[in-house]
Design an enzyme around this catalytic site. Sequence first.
Site, PDB file in Angstrom:
ATOM      1  N   LYS A 122      49.941  36.947  41.500  1.00 39.97           N
ATOM      2  CA  LYS A 122      50.423  37.875  42.528  1.00 39.97           C
ATOM      3  C   LYS A 122      51.448  37.237  43.451  1.00 39.97           C
ATOM      4  CE  LYS A 122      46.989  41.510  42.943  1.00 39.97           C
ATOM      5  NZ  LYS A 122      46.188  42.285  43.891  1.00 39.97           N
ATOM      6  N   LYS A 205      46.272  46.722  28.667  1.00 36.27           N
ATOM      7  CA  LYS A 205      45.255  47.455  29.418  1.00 36.27           C
ATOM      8  C   LYS A 205      45.824  48.718  30.049  1.00 36.27           C
ATOM      9  CE  LYS A 205      42.725  45.878  32.900  1.00 36.27           C
ATOM     10  NZ  LYS A 205      41.941  45.043  33.832  1.00 36.27           N
ATOM     11  N   LYS A 208      47.178  51.189  36.492  1.00 37.97           N
ATOM     12  CA  LYS A 208      47.876  52.064  37.440  1.00 37.97           C
ATOM     13  C   LYS A 208      49.315  51.609  37.649  1.00 37.97           C
ATOM     14  CE  LYS A 208      45.623  49.530  41.054  1.00 37.97           C
ATOM     15  NZ  LYS A 208      44.266  49.626  41.519  1.00 37.97           N
TER      16      LYS A 208
HETATM   17  P1  AMP Z   1      41.834  47.931  39.392  1.00 33.35           P
HETATM   18  O1  AMP Z   1      42.343  49.292  39.101  1.00 33.35           O
HETATM   19  O2  AMP Z   1      42.488  46.882  38.549  1.00 33.35           O
HETATM   20  O3  AMP Z   1      41.780  47.596  40.853  1.00 33.35           O
HETATM   21  O4  AMP Z   1      40.322  47.888  38.902  1.00 33.35           O
HETATM   22  C1  AMP Z   1      39.275  48.610  39.490  1.00 33.35           C
HETATM   23  C2  AMP Z   1      38.075  48.571  38.561  1.00 33.35           C
HETATM   24  O5  AMP Z   1      38.352  49.275  37.342  1.00 33.35           O
HETATM   25  C3  AMP Z   1      37.674  47.153  38.143  1.00 33.35           C
HETATM   26  O6  AMP Z   1      36.260  47.104  38.053  1.00 33.35           O
HETATM   27  C4  AMP Z   1      38.293  46.990  36.775  1.00 33.35           C
HETATM   28  O7  AMP Z   1      37.604  46.071  35.967  1.00 33.35           O
HETATM   29  C5  AMP Z   1      38.217  48.410  36.206  1.00 33.35           C
HETATM   30  N1  AMP Z   1      39.347  48.661  35.293  1.00 33.35           N
HETATM   31  C6  AMP Z   1      40.658  48.747  35.628  1.00 33.35           C
HETATM   32  N2  AMP Z   1      41.420  49.008  34.541  1.00 33.35           N
HETATM   33  C7  AMP Z   1      40.573  49.081  33.482  1.00 33.35           C
HETATM   34  C8  AMP Z   1      40.742  49.346  32.079  1.00 33.35           C
HETATM   35  N3  AMP Z   1      41.937  49.585  31.542  1.00 33.35           N
HETATM   36  N4  AMP Z   1      39.642  49.355  31.295  1.00 33.35           N
HETATM   37  C9  AMP Z   1      38.419  49.132  31.822  1.00 33.35           C
HETATM   38  N5  AMP Z   1      38.187  48.882  33.125  1.00 33.35           N
HETATM   39  C10 AMP Z   1      39.241  48.867  33.956  1.00 33.35           C
END
Ligand code: AMP
Length: 342
Positions: A122, A205, A208
């Site tokens: 980051k 993955k 967002k």
């Molecule tokens: P983030 O959106 O990266 O802040 O992640 C928020 C939560 O969603 C965390 O627990 C991540 O591990 C889960 N997460 C985010 N993207 C994925 C994905 N593509 N597949 C599975 N879990 C996800």
Amino acid sequence: MSESQPNAAFTPRVFSGIQPSGNLHLGNYLGALKRFADSQTAGIQSIFCMVDMHAITVWQDPEALRRQTRELTAGFIASGVDPEQSILFNQSQVTEHAQLAWIFNCVARMGWMQRMTQWKDKAGKNQQNASLGLLAYPALMAADILVYHATHVPVGEDQKQHLELTRDIAIKFNNDFGVDFFPITEPVIEGTATRVMSLRDGTKKMSKSDPSDMSRINLTDDADAIAQKIRKAKTDPEPLPESVEGLEDRPEARNLVNIYAALADLSVEQVIAEHGGQQFGTFKPSLADLAVAKLEPISSEMKRLTADPAQIDTILRRGSERAREIAAPIMEKTYEIVGMVR
Ligand code: AMP
Ligand code: TRP
């Protein structure tokens, strides 16, 4: 296993946090929210936090932060997390997080922080210009967890390093002060089956931050958008294999089958037994129907909830009070251990 010994004295307690940084998607639902909702039935006290103080380690527009915090709260509730059974709140309303984070800033070492991959990713090449908070981020995360003496922390693979740091902080604190006060937290790392991949590239993955909206299903998408994104999802020309092994080296096919399995609460084997041999022209409409059936109620419930921000704020305030009942005595005891006059 030896590390789990000190935890014998601690009541099992789940804590997890998500940053209110906007655009909740299917990956967040299957990888986090749905699992949180499912885990409630296990009868273990669960605490879920919108980590707004983590979010501001990079710039956030204040109005957007408020909106996204409420939207994330709605996402939790719409996904089945019961704010009565679990504790649902936003981090900044429980000041003990920041208080314990300061103590941990004085326990953790600079070298530990600078080794974190998320910091390196980051901050990038411009570390001198990153916020001090971004470097200290994992100490706040350790405080989130340990201010509740949480024993189990469900997170994605990318957070594993931060959880190891949480253990290091707990161990060093306990050693420095000659106490057995903070538990050595167990990570509950999500299995690879619930890693939801991009609909445009099965090796990436779902995220967002992907510039293509077609790469993800947002929890706010309506039925038409969901169906269209699945219809247009990238695939290879082969039909679905007749066995699970046949999904190897076919990331897009595997992703769609995994999504189907997770949404239907089936195993990948069961999905293949039912749909193996089908062309995507047949499988995709089934998946679209399933996705709409499961996600549409969530998106309409989120709409209903976010239409009444005052109600969400009441839920967060009440959650914060309940969280504080647990955190305040632990914080008080921490100050006492450290030698602060109270
Ligand atoms: P983030 O959106 O990266 O802040 O992640 C928020 C939560 O969603 C965390 O627990 C991540 O591990 C889960 N997460 C985010 N993207 C994925 C994905 N593509 N597949 C599975 N879990 C996800
Ligand atoms: N750092 C986590 C993430 O970016 C969010 C988080 C903050 C968290 N505090 C936490 C997760 C405590 C689990 C426990 O996904």
